[in-house]
Design an enzyme around this catalytic site. Structure first.
Site, PDB file in Angstrom:
ATOM      1  N   HIS A   1      -6.336   3.248   0.269  1.00  0.00           N
ATOM      2  CA  HIS A   1      -6.091   3.530   1.687  1.00  0.00           C
ATOM      3  C   HIS A   1      -6.936   4.769   1.965  1.00  0.00           C
ATOM      4  CE1 HIS A   1      -3.165   3.652   5.292  1.00  0.00           C
ATOM      5  NE2 HIS A   1      -3.991   4.693   5.471  1.00  0.00           N
TER       6      HIS A   1
ATOM      7  N   CYS B   1       0.853  -1.193   0.000  1.00  0.00           N
ATOM      8  CA  CYS B   1       0.000   0.000   0.000  1.00  0.00           C
ATOM      9  C   CYS B   1       0.885   1.238   0.000  1.00  0.00           C
ATOM     10  CB  CYS B   1      -0.919   0.002   1.225  1.00  0.00           C
ATOM     11  SG  CYS B   1      -1.785   1.563   1.468  1.00  0.00           S
TER      12      CYS B   1
ATOM     13  N   ASN C   1     -12.767   9.834  -2.482  1.00  0.00           N
ATOM     14  CA  ASN C   1     -13.174   8.996  -3.605  1.00  0.00           C
ATOM     15  C   ASN C   1     -13.243   7.545  -3.147  1.00  0.00           C
ATOM     16  OD1 ASN C   1     -13.183  11.200  -5.442  1.00  0.00           O
ATOM     17  ND2 ASN C   1     -10.967  11.031  -5.677  1.00  0.00           N
TER      18      ASN C   1
ATOM     19  N   HIS D   1      -9.242  14.335   0.758  1.00  0.00           N
ATOM     20  CA  HIS D   1      -8.569  15.453   0.094  1.00  0.00           C
ATOM     21  C   HIS D   1      -9.087  16.761   0.692  1.00  0.00           C
ATOM     22  CE1 HIS D   1      -7.345  13.099  -3.651  1.00  0.00           C
ATOM     23  NE2 HIS D   1      -8.322  12.332  -3.207  1.00  0.00           N
TER      24      HIS D   1
ATOM     25  N   HIS E   1      -8.545   8.069   2.495  1.00  0.00           N
ATOM     26  CA  HIS E   1      -7.950   9.408   2.526  1.00  0.00           C
ATOM     27  C   HIS E   1      -8.994  10.453   2.190  1.00  0.00           C
ATOM     28  CE1 HIS E   1      -7.358   7.779  -1.561  1.00  0.00           C
ATOM     29  NE2 HIS E   1      -7.452   9.019  -2.014  1.00  0.00           N
TER      30      HIS E   1
HETATM   31  P1  DGP Z   1      -7.562   9.240  -5.145  1.00  0.00           P
HETATM   32  O1  DGP Z   1      -7.538   9.367  -6.633  1.00  0.00           O
HETATM   33  O2  DGP Z   1      -8.778   9.873  -4.502  1.00  0.00           O
HETATM   34  O3  DGP Z   1      -7.336   7.815  -4.696  1.00  0.00           O
HETATM   35  O4  DGP Z   1      -6.346  10.117  -4.633  1.00  0.00           O
HETATM   36  C1  DGP Z   1      -5.047   9.641  -4.522  1.00  0.00           C
HETATM   37  C2  DGP Z   1      -4.167  10.856  -4.478  1.00  0.00           C
HETATM   38  O5  DGP Z   1      -2.888  10.442  -4.055  1.00  0.00           O
HETATM   39  C3  DGP Z   1      -3.989  11.561  -5.811  1.00  0.00           C
HETATM   40  O6  DGP Z   1      -4.536  12.871  -5.724  1.00  0.00           O
HETATM   41  C4  DGP Z   1      -2.486  11.632  -6.013  1.00  0.00           C
HETATM   42  C5  DGP Z   1      -1.943  11.281  -4.660  1.00  0.00           C
HETATM   43  N1  DGP Z   1      -0.703  10.537  -4.690  1.00  0.00           N
HETATM   44  C6  DGP Z   1      -0.455   9.384  -5.390  1.00  0.00           C
HETATM   45  N2  DGP Z   1       0.796   8.965  -5.158  1.00  0.00           N
HETATM   46  C7  DGP Z   1       1.342   9.853  -4.279  1.00  0.00           C
HETATM   47  C8  DGP Z   1       2.623   9.942  -3.657  1.00  0.00           C
HETATM   48  O7  DGP Z   1       3.532   9.115  -3.832  1.00  0.00           O
HETATM   49  N3  DGP Z   1       2.824  11.005  -2.830  1.00  0.00           N
HETATM   50  C9  DGP Z   1       1.852  11.940  -2.596  1.00  0.00           C
HETATM   51  N4  DGP Z   1       2.159  12.957  -1.769  1.00  0.00           N
HETATM   52  N5  DGP Z   1       0.643  11.875  -3.157  1.00  0.00           N
HETATM   53  C10 DGP Z   1       0.397  10.843  -3.987  1.00  0.00           C
END
Ligand code: DGP
Length: 112
Positions: free
Chosen positions: A96, A3, A85, A100, A98
């Site tokens: 995981h 993850c 989402n 935003h 989250h």
């Molecule tokens: P979602 O599409 O709702 O599952 O959002 C996942 C978010 O995670 C997306 O906006 C981009 C962010 N993201 C993906 N990989 C990384 C990472 O390695 N570091 C950070 N800081 N954000 C990431």
């Protein structure tokens, strides 16, 4: 478990941290969609809103209390949006839980 966000919590993948305590972590999104774009996650692995239940959902109240504090600290005095989402139709890309935090400009009126 493979993850991405668990690896960020473990410090195996670097992130720009905004807030951290024993239960949650907030860090800046790697691909910001607004001037302020922060992700807030529980340290316990929960796949998404669809995996919340009576046993594991107390952390969500804690997350939202901290979201209000983080938004104030970020200067989002004119408002902001909190989005989670879920699954394929919700375009969830990281399994995981989250939330935003999006703000720092006038956001669009449409939610989809
Ligand atoms: P979602 O599409 O709702 O599952 O959002 C996942 C978010 O995670 C997306 O906006 C981009 C962010 N993201 C993906 N990989 C990384 C990472 O390695 N570091 C950070 N800081 N954000 C990431």
């Amino acid at each position: 478990m493979d993850c991405l966000f668990c690896k960020i919590i473990a410090g195996e993948i670097p992130s720009t941290k905004v807030y951290e305590d024993d239960k949650i972590l907030a860090f800046r999104d790697i691909a910001p969609q607004a001037p302020t774009h922060i992700l807030v996650i529980p340290k316990e692995h929960i796949g998404g809103v669809d995996e919340l239940n009576a046993e594991n959902s107390a952390v969500v109240a804690h997350i939202f209390a901290k979201i209000a504090e983080i938004a104030k600290a970020e200067g989002l005095k004119d408002g902001y949006r909190v989005v989670s989402n879920i699954g394929e139709h919700g375009c969830q890309s990281v399994r995981h839980l989250h939330f935003h935090i999006l703000g720092g400009k006038q956001l669009g009126g449409e939610m989809v």
